[in-house]
Design a protein around this motif. Sequence first.
Motif, short mmCIF file in Angstrom:
data_model
loop_
_atom_site.label_atom_id
_atom_site.label_comp_id
_atom_site.label_asym_id
_atom_site.label_seq_id
_atom_site.Cartn_x
_atom_site.Cartn_y
_atom_site.Cartn_z
N LEU A 89 0.84 -1.20 0.00
CA LEU A 89 0.00 0.00 0.00
C LEU A 89 0.87 1.25 0.00
O LEU A 89 1.84 1.34 0.75
CB LEU A 89 -0.90 0.01 1.23
CG LEU A 89 -1.85 -1.18 1.40
CD1 LEU A 89 -2.49 -1.14 2.78
CD2 LEU A 89 -2.91 -1.18 0.31
N ARG A 90 0.53 2.22 -0.83
CA ARG A 90 1.25 3.50 -0.84
C ARG A 90 0.58 4.44 0.16
O ARG A 90 -0.55 4.90 -0.06
CB ARG A 90 1.25 4.13 -2.23
CG ARG A 90 2.13 5.39 -2.34
CD ARG A 90 2.10 5.94 -3.75
NE ARG A 90 3.16 6.90 -3.99
CZ ARG A 90 3.01 8.24 -3.91
NH1 ARG A 90 1.83 8.76 -3.60
NH2 ARG A 90 4.03 9.04 -4.17
N VAL A 91 1.25 4.73 1.25
CA VAL A 91 0.73 5.62 2.29
C VAL A 91 1.29 7.01 2.04
O VAL A 91 2.50 7.23 2.12
CB VAL A 91 1.12 5.12 3.68
CG1 VAL A 91 0.64 6.09 4.76
CG2 VAL A 91 0.55 3.72 3.92
N SER A 92 0.40 7.97 1.72
CA SER A 92 0.84 9.32 1.35
C SER A 92 0.01 10.37 2.09
O SER A 92 -0.91 10.96 1.52
CB SER A 92 0.72 9.52 -0.17
OG SER A 92 -0.59 9.23 -0.61
N PRO A 93 0.31 10.61 3.37
CA PRO A 93 -0.47 11.59 4.14
C PRO A 93 -0.34 13.00 3.59
O PRO A 93 0.73 13.40 3.12
CB PRO A 93 0.13 11.49 5.54
CG PRO A 93 1.49 10.90 5.35
CD PRO A 93 1.36 9.99 4.16
N ILE A 94 -1.45 13.73 3.64
CA ILE A 94 -1.51 15.11 3.18
C ILE A 94 -1.21 16.04 4.34
O ILE A 94 -1.80 15.91 5.42
CB ILE A 94 -2.91 15.44 2.61
CG1 ILE A 94 -3.21 14.56 1.39
CG2 ILE A 94 -3.04 16.91 2.26
CD1 ILE A 94 -4.67 14.58 0.97
N VAL A 95 -0.28 16.96 4.15
CA VAL A 95 -0.01 18.00 5.14
C VAL A 95 -0.06 19.35 4.42
O VAL A 95 0.42 19.49 3.31
CB VAL A 95 1.36 17.80 5.83
CG1 VAL A 95 1.38 16.50 6.59
CG2 VAL A 95 2.51 17.84 4.83
N ARG A 96 -0.68 20.31 5.07
CA ARG A 96 -0.81 21.65 4.47
C ARG A 96 0.10 22.61 5.22
O ARG A 96 0.05 22.71 6.44
CB ARG A 96 -2.26 22.12 4.55
CG ARG A 96 -3.20 21.21 3.78
CD ARG A 96 -4.65 21.66 3.86
NE ARG A 96 -5.53 20.71 3.21
CZ ARG A 96 -5.84 20.71 1.92
NH1 ARG A 96 -5.33 21.65 1.14
NH2 ARG A 96 -6.65 19.82 1.41
N GLY A 97 0.95 23.32 4.47
CA GLY A 97 1.91 24.18 5.14
C GLY A 97 2.40 25.32 4.27
O GLY A 97 1.95 25.51 3.14
N ILE A 98 3.35 26.06 4.81
CA ILE A 98 3.89 27.22 4.12
C ILE A 98 5.30 27.51 4.64
O ILE A 98 5.54 27.48 5.84
CB ILE A 98 2.99 28.46 4.31
CG1 ILE A 98 3.67 29.73 3.76
CG2 ILE A 98 2.57 28.64 5.76
CD1 ILE A 98 2.80 30.99 3.83
N ALA A 99 6.20 27.79 3.71
CA ALA A 99 7.55 28.22 4.05
C ALA A 99 7.72 29.66 3.59
O ALA A 99 7.41 29.99 2.44
CB ALA A 99 8.59 27.32 3.36
N ALA A 100 8.19 30.51 4.49
CA ALA A 100 8.42 31.92 4.15
C ALA A 100 9.47 32.48 5.11
O ALA A 100 9.58 32.04 6.25
CB ALA A 100 7.12 32.73 4.25
N GLU A 101 10.23 33.46 4.63
CA GLU A 101 11.23 34.08 5.49
C GLU A 101 10.56 34.85 6.64
O GLU A 101 11.13 34.95 7.73
CB GLU A 101 12.11 35.02 4.67
CG GLU A 101 12.98 34.30 3.64
CD GLU A 101 13.95 33.31 4.26
OE1 GLU A 101 14.24 33.42 5.48
OE2 GLU A 101 14.42 32.41 3.54
N GLU A 102 9.35 35.37 6.38
CA GLU A 102 8.59 36.02 7.45
C GLU A 102 7.90 34.93 8.27
O GLU A 102 6.75 34.56 8.01
CB GLU A 102 7.56 36.98 6.86
CG GLU A 102 8.16 38.09 6.02
CD GLU A 102 7.07 38.89 5.33
OE1 GLU A 102 6.43 39.71 6.01
OE2 GLU A 102 6.85 38.68 4.12
N ARG A 103 8.60 34.44 9.27
CA ARG A 103 8.16 33.26 10.00
C ARG A 103 6.77 33.42 10.62
O ARG A 103 5.91 32.54 10.47
CB ARG A 103 9.17 32.94 11.11
CG ARG A 103 8.84 31.70 11.91
CD ARG A 103 9.92 31.41 12.95
NE ARG A 103 9.69 30.13 13.59
CZ ARG A 103 8.93 29.95 14.66
NH1 ARG A 103 8.34 31.00 15.24
NH2 ARG A 103 8.76 28.74 15.18
#
Length: 335
Positions: free
Chosen positions: A210-224
Amino acid sequence: MNAELDLLVRLGDYERPQEVASRAVHAEELGFDRLSMGETTGWNIVPALTLIADRTDTLGLSNDVISPFGRSPALIAQTALTLHDASDGRFRLGLGPSSPAITERWHGESFDRPLRRTREVIEIIRAVYENGNPAYEGEIFDIAGLGYERDIPENPPPIDLATLGPKATEMAGRFGDGWAPQLFTKDGLTERCEDLKRGAELGGKSPSELRVSPIVRGIAAEERERARNLARRTISFLLGAYGPYYGNSVAEQGYPDVVADIRGAWEDRDTDAMASRLPDELLDALAPAGTPEEVRTWVDDYAATEGVDAVRIGFVDGMTDEDKKTTMEAVAELV
Protein backbone atom coordinates in the motif's frame (compact mmCIF):
# COMPACT_ATOMS: atom_id res chain seq x y z
CA MET A 1 14.48 11.78 2.59
CA ASN A 2 13.56 8.17 1.93
CA ALA A 3 9.88 8.86 1.20
CA GLU A 4 8.61 10.32 -2.07
CA LEU A 5 7.40 13.90 -2.31
CA ASP A 6 3.97 14.77 -3.71
CA LEU A 7 2.41 18.18 -4.33
CA LEU A 8 -1.27 18.90 -3.71
CA VAL A 9 -2.65 21.90 -5.62
CA ARG A 10 -6.02 23.62 -5.29
CA LEU A 11 -7.82 24.30 -8.55
CA GLY A 12 -9.56 27.33 -7.05
CA ASP A 13 -6.19 29.12 -6.94
CA TYR A 14 -5.99 29.34 -10.74
CA GLU A 15 -7.82 31.30 -13.42
CA ARG A 16 -7.53 28.63 -16.15
CA PRO A 17 -6.77 24.90 -16.12
CA GLN A 18 -3.69 25.63 -18.23
CA GLU A 19 -2.16 27.46 -15.26
CA VAL A 20 -2.41 24.29 -13.18
CA ALA A 21 -0.42 22.49 -15.88
CA SER A 22 2.28 25.16 -15.62
CA ARG A 23 2.51 24.52 -11.87
CA ALA A 24 2.87 20.81 -12.60
CA VAL A 25 5.72 21.45 -15.03
CA HIS A 26 7.52 23.41 -12.32
CA ALA A 27 6.90 20.60 -9.82
CA GLU A 28 8.41 18.08 -12.22
CA GLU A 29 11.45 20.31 -12.75
CA LEU A 30 11.97 20.51 -8.97
CA GLY A 31 11.85 16.74 -8.62
CA PHE A 32 8.41 16.14 -7.11
CA ASP A 33 7.24 12.57 -7.65
CA ARG A 34 3.53 13.19 -8.00
CA LEU A 35 0.93 15.94 -8.23
CA SER A 36 -2.64 15.67 -6.97
CA MET A 37 -5.72 17.86 -6.78
CA GLY A 38 -9.14 17.76 -5.22
CA GLU A 39 -12.61 18.03 -6.68
CA THR A 40 -15.55 19.47 -4.73
CA THR A 41 -17.82 22.10 -6.31
CA GLY A 42 -15.30 23.79 -8.61
CA TRP A 43 -13.73 22.57 -11.83
CA ASN A 44 -14.02 19.01 -12.98
CA ILE A 45 -10.52 17.61 -12.42
CA VAL A 46 -10.28 15.64 -15.67
CA PRO A 47 -9.36 18.51 -18.05
CA ALA A 48 -6.67 19.80 -15.70
CA LEU A 49 -5.18 16.33 -15.20
CA THR A 50 -5.25 15.71 -18.95
CA LEU A 51 -3.35 18.95 -19.59
CA ILE A 52 -0.80 17.99 -16.94
CA ALA A 53 -0.38 14.52 -18.46
CA ASP A 54 0.29 16.11 -21.86
CA ARG A 55 2.84 18.64 -20.58
CA THR A 56 4.88 16.42 -18.25
CA ASP A 57 6.93 13.29 -18.79
CA THR A 58 7.65 11.64 -15.44
CA LEU A 59 5.38 13.32 -12.90
CA GLY A 60 2.78 11.01 -11.39
CA LEU A 61 -0.85 12.19 -11.37
CA SER A 62 -3.47 11.65 -8.66
CA ASN A 63 -6.74 13.12 -7.49
CA ASP A 64 -7.87 13.81 -3.89
CA VAL A 65 -10.61 12.57 -4.25
CA ILE A 66 -13.56 11.55 -6.42
CA SER A 67 -16.82 11.12 -4.54
CA PRO A 68 -18.64 7.79 -4.91
CA PHE A 69 -21.85 9.84 -4.97
CA GLY A 70 -20.78 12.19 -7.77
CA ARG A 71 -20.20 9.76 -10.64
CA SER A 72 -21.45 6.29 -11.45
CA PRO A 73 -18.95 3.51 -10.72
CA ALA A 74 -18.58 2.77 -14.43
CA LEU A 75 -17.89 6.43 -15.21
CA ILE A 76 -15.24 6.52 -12.47
CA ALA A 77 -13.60 3.49 -14.07
CA GLN A 78 -13.78 5.18 -17.50
CA THR A 79 -12.23 8.32 -16.05
CA ALA A 80 -9.38 6.38 -14.47
CA LEU A 81 -8.66 4.40 -17.63
CA THR A 82 -8.75 7.53 -19.78
CA LEU A 83 -6.28 9.34 -17.52
CA HIS A 84 -4.12 6.22 -17.45
CA ASP A 85 -3.86 6.32 -21.24
CA ALA A 86 -3.37 10.10 -21.36
CA SER A 87 -0.48 9.88 -18.88
CA ASP A 88 1.15 6.70 -20.16
CA GLY A 89 0.31 4.89 -16.95
CA ARG A 90 1.21 7.61 -14.42
CA PHE A 91 -2.27 8.04 -12.90
CA ARG A 92 -3.52 6.82 -9.51
CA LEU A 93 -7.24 7.07 -8.76
CA GLY A 94 -8.28 8.65 -5.47
CA LEU A 95 -11.62 7.81 -3.86
CA GLY A 96 -13.16 8.81 -0.55
CA PRO A 97 -16.51 8.45 1.23
CA SER A 98 -17.11 12.23 0.74
CA SER A 99 -19.29 14.29 3.11
CA PRO A 100 -22.97 15.08 3.70
CA ALA A 101 -22.64 18.67 2.46
CA ILE A 102 -21.10 17.83 -0.92
CA THR A 103 -23.25 14.74 -1.40
CA GLU A 104 -26.59 16.31 -0.54
CA ARG A 105 -26.16 20.01 -1.36
CA TRP A 106 -24.13 19.65 -4.54
CA HIS A 107 -24.83 16.22 -6.03
CA GLY A 108 -28.39 16.02 -4.72
CA GLU A 109 -27.91 12.52 -3.33
CA SER A 110 -28.63 11.10 0.11
CA PHE A 111 -25.50 10.55 2.20
CA ASP A 112 -26.52 6.98 2.93
CA ARG A 113 -24.09 4.18 3.89
CA PRO A 114 -20.99 5.94 2.54
CA LEU A 115 -18.53 3.19 3.48
CA ARG A 116 -20.63 0.45 1.91
CA ARG A 117 -21.09 2.55 -1.21
CA THR A 118 -17.37 3.23 -1.45
CA ARG A 119 -16.58 -0.48 -1.12
CA GLU A 120 -19.04 -1.41 -3.86
CA VAL A 121 -17.71 1.33 -6.16
CA ILE A 122 -14.20 -0.09 -5.71
CA GLU A 123 -15.42 -3.61 -6.48
CA ILE A 124 -17.19 -2.41 -9.63
CA ILE A 125 -14.09 -0.54 -10.80
CA ARG A 126 -12.07 -3.71 -10.21
CA ALA A 127 -14.63 -5.64 -12.26
CA VAL A 128 -14.10 -3.23 -15.18
CA TYR A 129 -10.32 -3.53 -14.73
CA GLU A 130 -10.47 -7.32 -14.74
CA ASN A 131 -13.30 -8.10 -17.17
CA GLY A 132 -14.00 -4.88 -19.02
CA ASN A 133 -17.52 -5.06 -17.61
CA PRO A 134 -19.18 -3.42 -14.58
CA ALA A 135 -21.69 -6.26 -14.04
CA TYR A 136 -22.37 -6.40 -10.31
CA GLU A 137 -24.96 -7.40 -7.73
CA GLY A 138 -24.60 -5.67 -4.40
CA GLU A 139 -26.58 -4.06 -1.61
CA ILE A 140 -26.50 -0.65 -3.31
CA PHE A 141 -25.68 -1.30 -6.96
CA ASP A 142 -27.28 -3.81 -9.33
CA ILE A 143 -25.70 -3.47 -12.77
CA ALA A 144 -26.42 -5.79 -15.70
CA GLY A 145 -23.21 -4.77 -17.42
CA LEU A 146 -21.88 -3.75 -20.83
CA GLY A 147 -18.43 -4.21 -22.31
CA TYR A 148 -15.74 -1.53 -22.18
CA GLU A 149 -15.01 -0.49 -25.78
CA ARG A 150 -11.23 -0.41 -25.46
CA ASP A 151 -8.55 -2.82 -24.33
CA ILE A 152 -7.94 -2.88 -20.58
CA PRO A 153 -4.31 -2.05 -19.73
CA GLU A 154 -2.20 -4.75 -18.10
CA ASN A 155 -1.62 -2.49 -15.07
CA PRO A 156 -4.72 -0.30 -14.61
CA PRO A 157 -4.63 2.67 -12.24
CA PRO A 158 -4.16 1.83 -8.54
CA ILE A 159 -6.91 2.99 -6.21
CA ASP A 160 -6.03 5.18 -3.21
CA LEU A 161 -8.55 5.89 -0.47
CA ALA A 162 -8.78 9.04 1.64
CA THR A 163 -10.13 7.98 5.03
CA LEU A 164 -9.86 9.03 8.66
CA GLY A 165 -11.65 6.65 11.02
CA PRO A 166 -10.61 3.11 12.03
CA LYS A 167 -13.25 1.17 10.05
CA ALA A 168 -12.83 3.33 6.94
CA THR A 169 -9.06 2.97 7.12
CA GLU A 170 -9.38 -0.78 7.55
CA MET A 171 -11.46 -0.71 4.36
CA ALA A 172 -8.67 1.23 2.63
CA GLY A 173 -6.19 -1.46 3.59
CA ARG A 174 -8.48 -4.28 2.54
CA PHE A 175 -9.77 -2.99 -0.78
CA GLY A 176 -7.41 -0.21 -1.83
CA ASP A 177 -3.87 0.10 -3.17
CA GLY A 178 -2.99 3.15 -1.11
CA TRP A 179 -4.07 5.48 1.68
CA ALA A 180 -4.09 9.30 1.61
CA PRO A 181 -5.05 10.54 5.11
CA GLN A 182 -5.09 14.16 6.23
CA LEU A 183 -4.57 16.08 9.48
CA PHE A 184 -2.77 13.40 11.43
CA THR A 185 -0.06 13.94 13.99
CA LYS A 186 2.84 11.49 13.81
CA ASP A 187 1.46 9.55 16.77
CA GLY A 188 -2.05 9.60 15.35
CA LEU A 189 -0.81 8.38 11.99
CA THR A 190 1.15 5.54 13.60
CA GLU A 191 -1.93 4.44 15.54
CA ARG A 192 -4.22 4.56 12.51
CA CYS A 193 -1.71 2.56 10.46
CA GLU A 194 -2.59 -0.40 12.66
CA ASP A 195 -6.12 -0.30 11.21
CA LEU A 196 -4.63 -0.10 7.72
CA LYS A 197 -2.44 -3.12 8.41
CA ARG A 198 -5.41 -5.10 9.73
CA GLY A 199 -7.33 -4.30 6.57
CA ALA A 200 -4.41 -5.33 4.38
CA GLU A 201 -4.24 -8.67 6.16
CA LEU A 202 -7.98 -9.18 5.65
CA GLY A 203 -7.43 -8.46 1.96
CA GLY A 204 -4.64 -11.01 1.74
CA LYS A 205 -1.91 -8.49 1.04
CA SER A 206 1.16 -7.11 2.75
CA PRO A 207 0.91 -3.57 4.18
CA SER A 208 4.07 -2.81 2.19
CA GLU A 209 2.00 -3.11 -1.00
CA LEU A 210 0.00 0.00 0.00
CA ARG A 211 1.25 3.50 -0.84
CA VAL A 212 0.73 5.62 2.29
CA SER A 213 0.84 9.32 1.35
CA PRO A 214 -0.47 11.59 4.14
CA ILE A 215 -1.51 15.11 3.18
CA VAL A 216 -0.01 18.00 5.14
CA ARG A 217 -0.81 21.65 4.47
CA GLY A 218 1.91 24.18 5.14
CA ILE A 219 3.89 27.22 4.12
CA ALA A 220 7.55 28.22 4.05
CA ALA A 221 8.42 31.92 4.15
CA GLU A 222 11.23 34.08 5.49
CA GLU A 223 8.59 36.02 7.45
CA ARG A 224 8.16 33.26 10.00
CA GLU A 225 5.26 34.66 12.03
CA ARG A 226 3.29 35.56 8.92
CA ALA A 227 3.68 31.98 7.68
CA ARG A 228 2.58 30.54 10.99
CA ASN A 229 -0.41 32.87 11.22
CA LEU A 230 -1.61 31.82 7.75
CA ALA A 231 -1.20 28.15 8.60
CA ARG A 232 -2.93 28.63 11.96
CA ARG A 233 -5.98 30.14 10.27
CA THR A 234 -6.26 27.33 7.72
CA ILE A 235 -5.78 24.48 10.20
CA SER A 236 -8.20 25.98 12.72
CA PHE A 237 -10.83 26.40 10.00
CA LEU A 238 -10.44 22.76 8.93
CA LEU A 239 -10.85 21.64 12.54
CA GLY A 240 -13.75 23.87 13.48
CA ALA A 241 -15.76 24.65 10.39
CA TYR A 242 -14.99 22.23 7.56
CA GLY A 243 -17.52 19.55 8.40
CA PRO A 244 -17.25 17.36 11.50
CA TYR A 245 -14.78 14.72 10.35
CA TYR A 246 -11.40 16.45 10.56
CA GLY A 247 -12.20 17.95 13.94
CA ASN A 248 -13.47 14.66 15.27
CA SER A 249 -10.35 12.89 14.06
CA VAL A 250 -7.97 15.36 15.69
CA ALA A 251 -10.02 15.31 18.90
CA GLU A 252 -9.61 11.52 19.01
CA GLN A 253 -5.86 11.98 18.54
CA GLY A 254 -5.73 13.62 21.97
CA TYR A 255 -7.00 17.18 21.48
CA PRO A 256 -10.74 17.17 22.34
CA ASP A 257 -10.61 20.41 24.35
CA VAL A 258 -8.78 22.32 21.63
CA VAL A 259 -11.25 21.21 18.97
CA ALA A 260 -14.18 22.12 21.23
CA ASP A 261 -12.71 25.59 21.82
CA ILE A 262 -12.22 26.19 18.11
CA ARG A 263 -15.73 24.99 17.33
CA GLY A 264 -17.09 27.31 19.97
CA ALA A 265 -15.50 30.26 18.18
CA TRP A 266 -16.96 29.07 14.88
CA GLU A 267 -20.46 29.24 16.36
CA ASP A 268 -19.93 33.02 16.35
CA ARG A 269 -18.16 32.86 12.96
CA ASP A 270 -15.15 34.42 14.66
CA THR A 271 -12.24 33.17 12.55
CA ASP A 272 -9.73 35.31 14.48
CA ALA A 273 -10.75 33.61 17.72
CA MET A 274 -10.62 30.21 16.02
CA ALA A 275 -7.01 30.81 15.03
CA SER A 276 -6.05 32.10 18.47
CA ARG A 277 -7.40 28.94 20.10
CA LEU A 278 -5.08 26.66 18.10
CA PRO A 279 -2.00 26.22 20.31
CA ASP A 280 1.52 26.05 18.92
CA GLU A 281 1.79 22.44 20.08
CA LEU A 282 -1.02 21.28 17.81
CA LEU A 283 -0.08 23.57 14.92
CA ASP A 284 3.43 22.13 15.00
CA ALA A 285 2.07 18.59 15.15
CA LEU A 286 -0.16 19.02 12.10
CA ALA A 287 1.48 21.53 9.75
CA PRO A 288 4.92 22.52 8.45
CA ALA A 289 4.86 26.30 8.92
CA GLY A 290 7.77 28.69 9.34
CA THR A 291 11.05 29.43 7.65
CA PRO A 292 12.18 27.27 4.70
CA GLU A 293 14.64 25.44 6.94
CA GLU A 294 11.98 24.76 9.58
CA VAL A 295 9.55 23.44 6.99
CA ARG A 296 12.20 21.27 5.39
CA THR A 297 13.11 19.78 8.79
CA TRP A 298 9.44 19.20 9.67
CA VAL A 299 8.71 17.37 6.40
CA ASP A 300 11.84 15.25 6.68
CA ASP A 301 10.89 14.25 10.23
CA TYR A 302 7.27 13.48 9.29
CA ALA A 303 8.41 11.41 6.32
CA ALA A 304 10.41 9.22 8.70
CA THR A 305 7.19 7.98 10.34
CA GLU A 306 7.02 4.22 10.01
CA GLY A 307 4.87 3.13 7.08
CA VAL A 308 4.93 6.48 5.23
CA ASP A 309 5.82 6.14 1.54
CA ALA A 310 5.25 9.74 0.47
CA VAL A 311 4.42 13.11 1.99
CA ARG A 312 1.83 15.09 0.05
CA ILE A 313 2.46 18.81 0.50
CA GLY A 314 -0.51 21.15 0.17
CA PHE A 315 -0.78 24.93 0.58
CA VAL A 316 -2.68 27.04 3.11
CA ASP A 317 -5.07 29.91 2.50
CA GLY A 318 -3.70 33.38 1.79
CA MET A 319 -0.42 32.34 0.18
CA THR A 320 1.02 34.43 -2.64
CA ASP A 321 2.44 32.81 -5.73
CA GLU A 322 5.89 33.61 -4.37
CA ASP A 323 4.99 31.81 -1.13
CA LYS A 324 4.05 28.73 -3.12
CA LYS A 325 7.30 28.78 -5.07
CA THR A 326 9.30 29.24 -1.86
CA THR A 327 7.49 26.33 -0.20
CA MET A 328 7.95 24.05 -3.21
CA GLU A 329 11.63 24.91 -3.51
CA ALA A 330 12.21 24.46 0.23
CA VAL A 331 10.85 20.93 0.40
CA ALA A 332 12.26 19.98 -3.00
CA GLU A 333 15.73 20.21 -1.50
CA LEU A 334 14.86 16.97 0.30
CA VAL A 335 14.56 15.11 -3.01
